[in-house]
Design a protein around this motif. Structure first.
Motif, short mmCIF file in Angstrom:
data_model
loop_
_atom_site.label_atom_id
_atom_site.label_comp_id
_atom_site.label_asym_id
_atom_site.label_seq_id
_atom_site.Cartn_x
_atom_site.Cartn_y
_atom_site.Cartn_z
N GLY A 181 -4.92 7.68 -1.06
CA GLY A 181 -3.83 9.49 -1.52
C GLY A 181 -4.05 10.11 0.33
N GLY A 182 -3.18 11.42 0.23
CA GLY A 182 -2.69 11.31 1.45
C GLY A 182 -0.92 12.09 0.83
N GLU A 183 -0.84 12.18 2.69
CA GLU A 183 0.67 12.32 2.52
C GLU A 183 1.50 11.44 3.70
OE1 GLU A 183 1.17 17.73 2.96
OE2 GLU A 183 -0.04 16.47 5.05
N TYR A 184 0.85 10.81 4.00
CA TYR A 184 1.65 9.21 4.71
C TYR A 184 0.90 9.01 4.66
CZ TYR A 184 -0.21 12.27 8.58
OH TYR A 184 -1.05 12.58 9.52
N LEU A 185 1.49 7.52 5.12
CA LEU A 185 0.71 5.53 5.20
C LEU A 185 1.29 5.58 7.00
CD1 LEU A 185 1.73 4.04 2.33
CD2 LEU A 185 -0.38 5.45 2.77
N ASP A 186 -0.23 5.11 7.30
CA ASP A 186 -0.10 4.42 9.08
C ASP A 186 0.36 3.22 8.46
OD1 ASP A 186 -0.48 3.44 11.12
OD2 ASP A 186 -2.16 5.26 12.20
N ASN A 187 0.52 2.35 9.24
CA ASN A 187 1.17 1.09 9.39
C ASN A 187 0.16 -0.24 10.26
OD1 ASN A 187 2.99 1.05 10.80
ND2 ASN A 187 4.87 0.50 9.78
N GLY A 188 0.01 0.91 10.96
CA GLY A 188 -0.05 0.34 12.21
C GLY A 188 0.19 0.30 13.77
N THR A 189 1.52 0.95 13.10
CA THR A 189 2.75 0.96 14.37
C THR A 189 3.73 1.97 14.34
OG1 THR A 189 4.66 -0.41 13.25
CG2 THR A 189 2.65 -1.66 14.51
N ALA A 190 3.51 2.67 12.87
CA ALA A 190 4.21 3.97 12.33
C ALA A 190 3.79 4.70 11.35
CB ALA A 190 6.49 3.92 12.03
N PHE A 191 3.72 5.46 11.26
CA PHE A 191 3.50 6.85 9.74
C PHE A 191 4.91 6.54 8.64
CE2 PHE A 191 1.30 9.37 12.67
CZ PHE A 191 -0.04 9.04 12.54
N ILE A 192 4.64 6.51 7.71
CA ILE A 192 5.50 5.83 6.62
C ILE A 192 5.80 7.51 6.16
CG2 ILE A 192 6.45 4.61 5.12
CD1 ILE A 192 6.12 3.52 7.92
N CYS A 193 6.33 7.63 5.52
CA CYS A 193 6.65 8.88 4.28
C CYS A 193 7.42 9.25 3.74
CB CYS A 193 6.41 10.14 5.39
SG CYS A 193 8.02 10.41 6.06
N THR A 203 0.87 -1.39 -0.53
CA THR A 203 -0.16 0.58 0.63
C THR A 203 0.70 0.85 0.15
OG1 THR A 203 -1.67 -1.03 1.14
CG2 THR A 203 -1.80 1.25 1.52
N VAL A 204 1.03 1.94 -0.61
CA VAL A 204 1.61 3.04 -0.97
C VAL A 204 0.91 4.81 -1.40
CG1 VAL A 204 3.60 1.66 -1.58
CG2 VAL A 204 2.44 2.88 -3.48
N LEU A 205 1.22 5.71 -1.30
CA LEU A 205 0.49 6.57 -1.93
C LEU A 205 0.47 6.88 -3.19
CD1 LEU A 205 1.99 9.68 0.97
CD2 LEU A 205 -0.02 7.83 0.92
N THR A 206 -0.44 7.32 -3.91
CA THR A 206 -0.93 7.51 -5.31
C THR A 206 0.69 8.75 -5.26
OG1 THR A 206 -2.13 10.38 -4.43
CG2 THR A 206 -3.69 7.97 -5.08
N GLY A 207 0.70 8.85 -6.72
CA GLY A 207 2.06 8.78 -7.77
C GLY A 207 2.69 8.97 -6.99
N THR A 208 3.64 7.84 -6.01
CA THR A 208 4.50 7.44 -5.69
C THR A 208 4.66 6.04 -6.28
OG1 THR A 208 4.02 6.50 -3.30
CG2 THR A 208 4.96 8.33 -3.18
N TYR A 209 6.21 6.01 -5.84
CA TYR A 209 6.32 3.93 -6.52
C TYR A 209 5.96 2.79 -5.95
CZ TYR A 209 8.27 6.22 -10.76
OH TYR A 209 8.30 7.32 -11.92
N VAL A 221 6.01 0.07 -10.08
CA VAL A 221 4.34 0.58 -10.39
C VAL A 221 3.82 1.85 -9.94
CG1 VAL A 221 1.86 -0.29 -10.13
CG2 VAL A 221 3.81 -1.86 -9.84
N ARG A 222 3.51 2.67 -10.16
CA ARG A 222 2.39 3.77 -10.21
C ARG A 222 1.57 4.26 -10.48
NH1 ARG A 222 6.02 8.53 -12.65
NH2 ARG A 222 4.69 8.12 -14.30
N ASP A 223 0.60 4.70 -9.40
CA ASP A 223 -0.39 5.34 -10.61
C ASP A 223 -0.77 6.79 -9.57
OD1 ASP A 223 -2.46 4.10 -12.88
OD2 ASP A 223 -3.18 5.49 -11.32
N PRO A 224 -1.62 7.89 -10.35
CA PRO A 224 -2.15 9.17 -9.27
C PRO A 224 -3.13 8.94 -8.37
CG PRO A 224 -2.39 9.00 -11.71
CD PRO A 224 -1.27 7.98 -11.85
N VAL A 225 -4.18 7.92 -9.64
CA VAL A 225 -5.39 7.80 -8.51
C VAL A 225 -5.56 6.18 -7.73
CG1 VAL A 225 -7.73 6.94 -9.71
CG2 VAL A 225 -5.85 8.12 -10.86
N ALA A 226 -6.11 6.92 -6.40
CA ALA A 226 -6.12 5.36 -5.49
C ALA A 226 -7.17 4.46 -6.08
CB ALA A 226 -6.82 6.45 -4.68
#
Length: 266
Positions: A102-114, A2-8, A68-73
């Motif tokens: 979408g968003g600026e960072y991810l929550d993997n349950g134990t940490a934020f991933i940026c 699971t990654v942010l839109t627009g990132t690889y 793999v990359r895509d700008p759309v959720a």
């Protein structure tokens, strides 16, 4: 992943020739859900040399890398088939599934991933998690990357070996901390800034296991007190590797500070 839109999303698989003859392997990629960008290659000897085939003797291995990359959720699946050029029946099929959100960072349950200066700063400002992890390199930074998040006290920022790279702009910094306590900065590679790490009027900092090189100042502290600077590699900075001013009761241990114009001041 699971990654942010627009990132690889980056995947790495290891192919091993388990037979008893030399084989040349090829691959095919099918973009089943029309992701915006899909690209793969064999990573020759792990050296970042991109090949469209792998020649392996019995027992030898090679990594296959997929981006793999895509700008759309949404959810996107890519089919990868790796096969022997002489014996196509010798093959392996992998379905790679990626969720883009979408968003600026991810929550993997134990940490934020940026993934970016803005995303890491926002994650460090969110008190839901105390650990923020940088997932990939950040380059071409012209200002302050992690710019003193208001809620940075009692947080850990872990780069996990990734780089934050500046362009040498005056008053730039990879990380700026002001008026905070109990902040840990670890496992970062920092280069190309006016100040690699800039800390003002803060206590109980832990700056550990970082590589800080090719900045003007490596670590610059003013009013940095009761803190640890431990196991860092600080080199080739134009001025001091470590510069502490009006700072007290700090512990500096196991640091390699060399080839700076000045080793340390304070």
């Amino acid at each position: 992943q699971t990654v942010l839109t627009g990132t690889y999303a980056i995947y790495r698989f290891t192919l091993t020739n388990t037979g008893n003859v030399k084989e040349t392997y090829l691959y095919s990629i099918t973009n089943l859900d029309d992701a915006d960008y899909v690209y793969g290659y064999f990573d020759y000897m792990g050296a970042g040399i991109e090949l469209n085939y792998a020649e392996l003797n019995p027992g030898e291995s090679e990594d296959f890398v997929l981006y793999v990359r895509d700008p759309v959720a949404g959810n996107y699946t890519v089919k990868v088939v790796i096969f022997s050029s002489s014996r196509p029946s010798v093959n392996k099929t992998v379905y790679v599934k990626t969720e883009f959100v979408g968003g600026e960072y991810l929550d993997n349950g134990t940490a934020f991933i940026c993934y970016s200066c803005e995303g890491c700063t926002a994650a460090l400002n969110n008190n839901t998690r105390s650990l923020v992890v940088l997932d990939r390199n950040i380059v071409d930074v012209s200002d302050v990357c992690i710019n003193d998040p208001e809620n940075m006290s009692n947080k850990i920022f872990d780069c996990e070996g990734h780089e934050i790279v500046g362009v040498g702009t005056e008053d730039s910094a990879a990380v700026f901390v002001n008026g905070k306590e109990n902040v840990t900065l670890r496992n970062c590679v920092i280069r190309g800034f006016d100040q690699g790490i800039l800390v003002n009027n803060s206590i109980l900092m832990n700056i550990s296991n970082n590589t800080i090189r090719e900045n003007f100042y490596g670590i610059y502290g003013y009013g940095l007190n009761e803190s640890r600077i431990d196991s860092n590699r600080i080199s080739y900075n134009d001025m001091s590797g470590v510069h502490l001013n009006n700072s007290h009761e700090n512990i500096l241990t196991n640091n390699s500070v060399c080839y700076n114009d000045r080793v340390a001041e304070g």
